[in-house]
Motif scaffolding. Structure first.
Motif, PDB file in Angstrom:
ATOM      1  N   GLN A 147       0.847  -1.209   0.000  1.00 18.53           N
ATOM      2  CA  GLN A 147       0.000   0.000   0.000  1.00 18.53           C
ATOM      3  C   GLN A 147       0.882   1.260   0.000  1.00 18.53           C
ATOM      4  O   GLN A 147       0.590   2.227  -0.703  1.00 18.53           O
ATOM      5  N   ASP A 148       1.983   1.229   0.763  1.00 10.81           N
ATOM      6  CA  ASP A 148       2.936   2.353   0.768  1.00 10.81           C
ATOM      7  C   ASP A 148       3.453   2.638  -0.637  1.00 10.81           C
ATOM      8  O   ASP A 148       3.517   3.783  -1.082  1.00 10.81           O
ATOM      9  N   TRP A 149       3.865   1.556  -1.315  1.00  4.55           N
ATOM     10  CA  TRP A 149       4.444   1.729  -2.662  1.00  4.55           C
ATOM     11  C   TRP A 149       3.385   2.197  -3.662  1.00  4.55           C
ATOM     12  O   TRP A 149       3.669   3.014  -4.533  1.00  4.55           O
ATOM     13  N   ARG A 150       2.148   1.709  -3.514  1.00  4.55           N
ATOM     14  CA  ARG A 150       1.088   2.174  -4.438  1.00  4.55           C
ATOM     15  C   ARG A 150       0.856   3.673  -4.241  1.00  4.55           C
ATOM     16  O   ARG A 150       0.637   4.411  -5.199  1.00  4.55           O
ATOM     17  N   ARG A 151       0.933   4.119  -2.980  1.00  3.54           N
ATOM     18  CA  ARG A 151       0.737   5.552  -2.709  1.00  3.54           C
ATOM     19  C   ARG A 151       1.886   6.368  -3.324  1.00  3.54           C
ATOM     20  O   ARG A 151       1.669   7.359  -4.012  1.00  3.54           O
ATOM     21  N   LYS A 152       3.129   5.905  -3.104  1.00  5.91           N
ATOM     22  CA  LYS A 152       4.280   6.657  -3.629  1.00  5.91           C
ATOM     23  C   LYS A 152       4.269   6.721  -5.157  1.00  5.91           C
ATOM     24  O   LYS A 152       4.760   7.663  -5.751  1.00  5.91           O
ATOM     25  N   SER A 153       3.734   5.665  -5.766  1.00 11.31           N
ATOM     26  CA  SER A 153       3.840   5.559  -7.230  1.00 11.31           C
ATOM     27  C   SER A 153       2.664   6.207  -7.962  1.00 11.31           C
ATOM     28  O   SER A 153       2.632   6.194  -9.195  1.00 11.31           O
ATOM     29  N   GLU A 154       1.747   6.818  -7.223  1.00  9.82           N
ATOM     30  CA  GLU A 154       0.603   7.457  -7.897  1.00  9.82           C
ATOM     31  C   GLU A 154       1.064   8.543  -8.863  1.00  9.82           C
ATOM     32  O   GLU A 154       0.390   8.870  -9.819  1.00  9.82           O
ATOM     33  N   LYS A 155       2.225   9.138  -8.591  1.00  9.19           N
ATOM     34  CA  LYS A 155       2.694  10.234  -9.455  1.00  9.19           C
ATOM     35  C   LYS A 155       3.612   9.750 -10.583  1.00  9.19           C
ATOM     36  O   LYS A 155       4.243  10.582 -11.260  1.00  9.19           O
ATOM     37  N   ALA A 156       3.669   8.458 -10.807  1.00 11.26           N
ATOM     38  CA  ALA A 156       4.511   7.946 -11.897  1.00 11.26           C
ATOM     39  C   ALA A 156       4.032   8.487 -13.236  1.00 11.26           C
ATOM     40  O   ALA A 156       2.827   8.594 -13.485  1.00 11.26           O
ATOM     41  N   THR A 157       4.977   8.816 -14.106  1.00 14.26           N
ATOM     42  CA  THR A 157       4.615   9.330 -15.434  1.00 14.26           C
ATOM     43  C   THR A 157       4.662   8.232 -16.491  1.00 14.26           C
ATOM     44  O   THR A 157       4.206   8.433 -17.608  1.00 14.26           O
ATOM     45  N   SER A 158       5.263   7.090 -16.159  1.00 21.50           N
ATOM     46  CA  SER A 158       5.264   5.947 -17.080  1.00 21.50           C
ATOM     47  C   SER A 158       4.696   4.743 -16.341  1.00 21.50           C
ATOM     48  O   SER A 158       4.548   4.775 -15.115  1.00 21.50           O
ATOM     49  N   ASP A 159       4.406   3.689 -17.090  1.00 26.47           N
ATOM     50  CA  ASP A 159       3.914   2.455 -16.464  1.00 26.47           C
ATOM     51  C   ASP A 159       4.985   1.879 -15.532  1.00 26.47           C
ATOM     52  O   ASP A 159       6.181   2.105 -15.712  1.00 26.47           O
ATOM     53  N   TYR A 160       4.520   1.105 -14.572  1.00 26.55           N
ATOM     54  CA  TYR A 160       5.445   0.538 -13.586  1.00 26.55           C
ATOM     55  C   TYR A 160       4.835  -0.721 -12.982  1.00 26.55           C
ATOM     56  O   TYR A 160       3.621  -0.962 -13.087  1.00 26.55           O
ATOM     57  N   GLY A 161       5.682  -1.506 -12.368  1.00 26.44           N
ATOM     58  CA  GLY A 161       5.242  -2.673 -11.603  1.00 26.44           C
ATOM     59  C   GLY A 161       6.160  -2.813 -10.407  1.00 26.44           C
ATOM     60  O   GLY A 161       7.083  -2.014 -10.220  1.00 26.44           O
ATOM     61  N   PHE A 162       5.919  -3.843  -9.602  1.00 30.56           N
ATOM     62  CA  PHE A 162       6.736  -4.048  -8.401  1.00 30.56           C
ATOM     63  C   PHE A 162       7.278  -5.475  -8.338  1.00 30.56           C
ATOM     64  O   PHE A 162       6.613  -6.421  -8.786  1.00 30.56           O
TER      65      PHE A 162
END
Ligand code: URP
Ligand code: ZN
Ligand code: ZN
Length: 484
Positions: free
Chosen positions: A107-122
């Motif tokens: 959940q922490d990482w999903r919150r941090k990654s909301e501002k990603a400008t490209s696609d991403y995964g974990f």
């Protein structure tokens, strides 16, 4: 708005051909010759250029709390840097503190990654072992779409797991259809060597490299390979930096084990001579684990990419400012480990790999994109220029020149380990999810444009590849099961 890329040569990992590419929405609508531009479309002239699948960086640490600091590039600036260099997807490491719930870390990482400008995964890290970890791994795979688990064999007293934990987790991965990853350095030996080096009065960044010789990496790589094999799990070795580790991987593959190796662009092009620099800041900025190696190791890594015993090139982008690095003044053990590279990986690899004749342009696509998508089970959605694939594309001018300098970089740090590197071959346009994300220096991607990409588990056959089981296991023993 539709985008027509006209007049270029489409390069995939297995073939190249002259074709226009029509993008309409988040996927590639059509490939063909002399395609018409739909009304209102943006047309890119790709004459003399290659149209390739956007790069995928399988190894980043954006906004990572690590060694008392937080890495300086967050998901916004890390992915912006990536797009400017032709990379359209990053796979970041979700790292729970030992004992912390994986679900909370996710959940922490999903919150941090909301501002990603490209696609991403974990990838998800296993930093301790308990019934909770055993149970949560299933949720991570089945609910969160994460099919990879990372294990640190280094960073004793922090993230490191022991062989017992490693065995349990690898067996669990095999059961769930997940691929285990390892940071392969023997953390116990590193800790002892660090003490011995400090006792000799060596406190500077060069002590970091002395305490992590290739032997600690070779040993840990061999150990992880053998343990994975006994559990039936495949294995992916991150940041393979030296001949000893590469040879362990090549040997395993020759014996039929499903093992992958990931050299970094830093280890392919920069060497341990950087730690001899008398300027403390210069050397400390290059402190990462594994450290840069003697030049001879680079030949081995290149040979691995050329022969296929190593499959992908990553960055391990974990960028700390000079001020953050100075936390370790007086004790190299405290210098935050990590370097940048997200915007440089593709141009530097093209220059050092394709222009030198070591890699073909198709092999370049394989190691920067297609192989990664295949190994991580998202091919051909990612990693291919094909109708129906995601419209993540880079229009690549093989004649464009660029000299790397921190003065013009997008990354938030105040230096660049590739400073002064002269690249020939660079993107002129990067499309991400069907949008024009970067065009000739104009960064158009916005925070939130990036999407979280789920990755399905692997088939039972993929994770049941045990040479131990087929050759030496007692009759009837199929796989070593593990209980919480
Ligand atoms: O030095 C490195 N590589 N820092 C990032 C964390 C890791 O080990 O991957
Ligand atoms: Zn690592
Ligand atoms: Zn890493």
């Amino acid at each position: 708005m539709p985008i027509l890329i006209r007049g270029g040569t489409v390069v995939n990992h297995d073939h190249s051909r002259r074709a226009d590419v029509l993008v309409d929405g988040p996927t590639i609508a059509a490939l063909g010759t002399n395609l018409d531009a739909p009304a209102g479309s943006e047309v890119i002239d790709a004459g003399g250029c290659y149209v390739m699948p956007g790069g995928i960086d399988p190894h980043t640490h954006l906004e990572l709390p690590f060694m008392g600091s937080i890495s300086a590039d967050d998901f916004e600036w890390g992915t912006k840097a990536a797009l400017s260099g032709g990379t359209t997807m990053v796979i970041d490491f979700c790292i729970p503190d030992p004992g912390q719930s994986m679900l909370a870390a996710y959940q922490d990482w999903r919150r941090k990654s909301e501002k990603a400008t490209s696609d991403y995964g974990f990838h998800m890290a296993v930093t301790s072992w308990s019934k909770q970890v055993f149970d949560e791994m299933e949720t991570v795979v089945k609910t969160y779409g994460i099919n990879t688990f990372k294990h640190f064999l280094a960073y004793k007293g922090a993230l490191m797991v022991n062989d017992d934990e490693l065995y349990n987790s690898f067996a669990r991965c095999a059961h769930l259809g997940a691929l285990p990853l390892v940071h392969a350095e023997n953390g116990d030996v590193v800790a002892r060597m660090q003490e011995a080096i400090l006792e000799q009065g060596i406190t500077g960044p060069e002590g970091h490299a002395f305490s992590r010789p290739p032997e600690v990496e070779g040993e840990a790589t061999n150990r992880a390979i053998m343990i994975a094999d006994m559990t039936g799990a495949p294995l992916y070795v991150v940041h393979t930096s030296c001949r000893e580790s590469h040879e362990a991987i090549a040997r395993a593959r020759a014996a039929g084990k499903r093992v992958y190796g990931e050299p970094l662009i830093q280890h392919l092009t920069l060497d341990a001579g950087e730690y001899d620099n008398r300027d403390w800041d210069h050397a400390a900025r290059r402190v990462m684990s594994p450290p840069f190696r003697a030049k001879a190791h680079q030949d081995s890594l290149w040979a691995g990419l050329q022969s296929g015993s190593l499959q992908v090139v990553a960055t391990d982008h974990c960028a700390f400012t000079t001020a953050q690095k100075r936390i370790g003044a007086g004790d190299f053990r405290k210098i935050p480990n990590g370097t940048g590279g997200l915007e440089d990986r593709m141009p530097v690899l093209w220059t050092a790999g394709v222009n030198s004749g070591r890699l073909t342009k198709e092999e370049f696509v394989a190691v920067t994109s297609a192989n990664i998508a295949r190994i991580l089970n998202i091919y051909p959605r990612k990693g291919a220029v094909a109708a129906g694939s995601d419209a993540d594309l880079v229009v690549w001018d093989p004649a464009a020149t660029k000299t790397v300098t921190a003065k013009r970089q997008i990354s938030r740090i105040d230096y660049n380990v590739f400073e002064g590197y002269r690249c020939t071959g660079a993107p002129i346009a990067t499309l991400s999810g069907g949008r024009m994300a970067w065009l000739e220096g104009d960064l158009r991607a916005r925070p939130g444009d990036g999407r979280y990409i789920e990755r399905p588990p692997f088939s039972a056959v993929h994770v049941a590849n045990s040479t131990w089981k087929t050759q030496t296991a007692p009759k009837g023993v199929q796989r070593m099961e593990v209980t919480p």
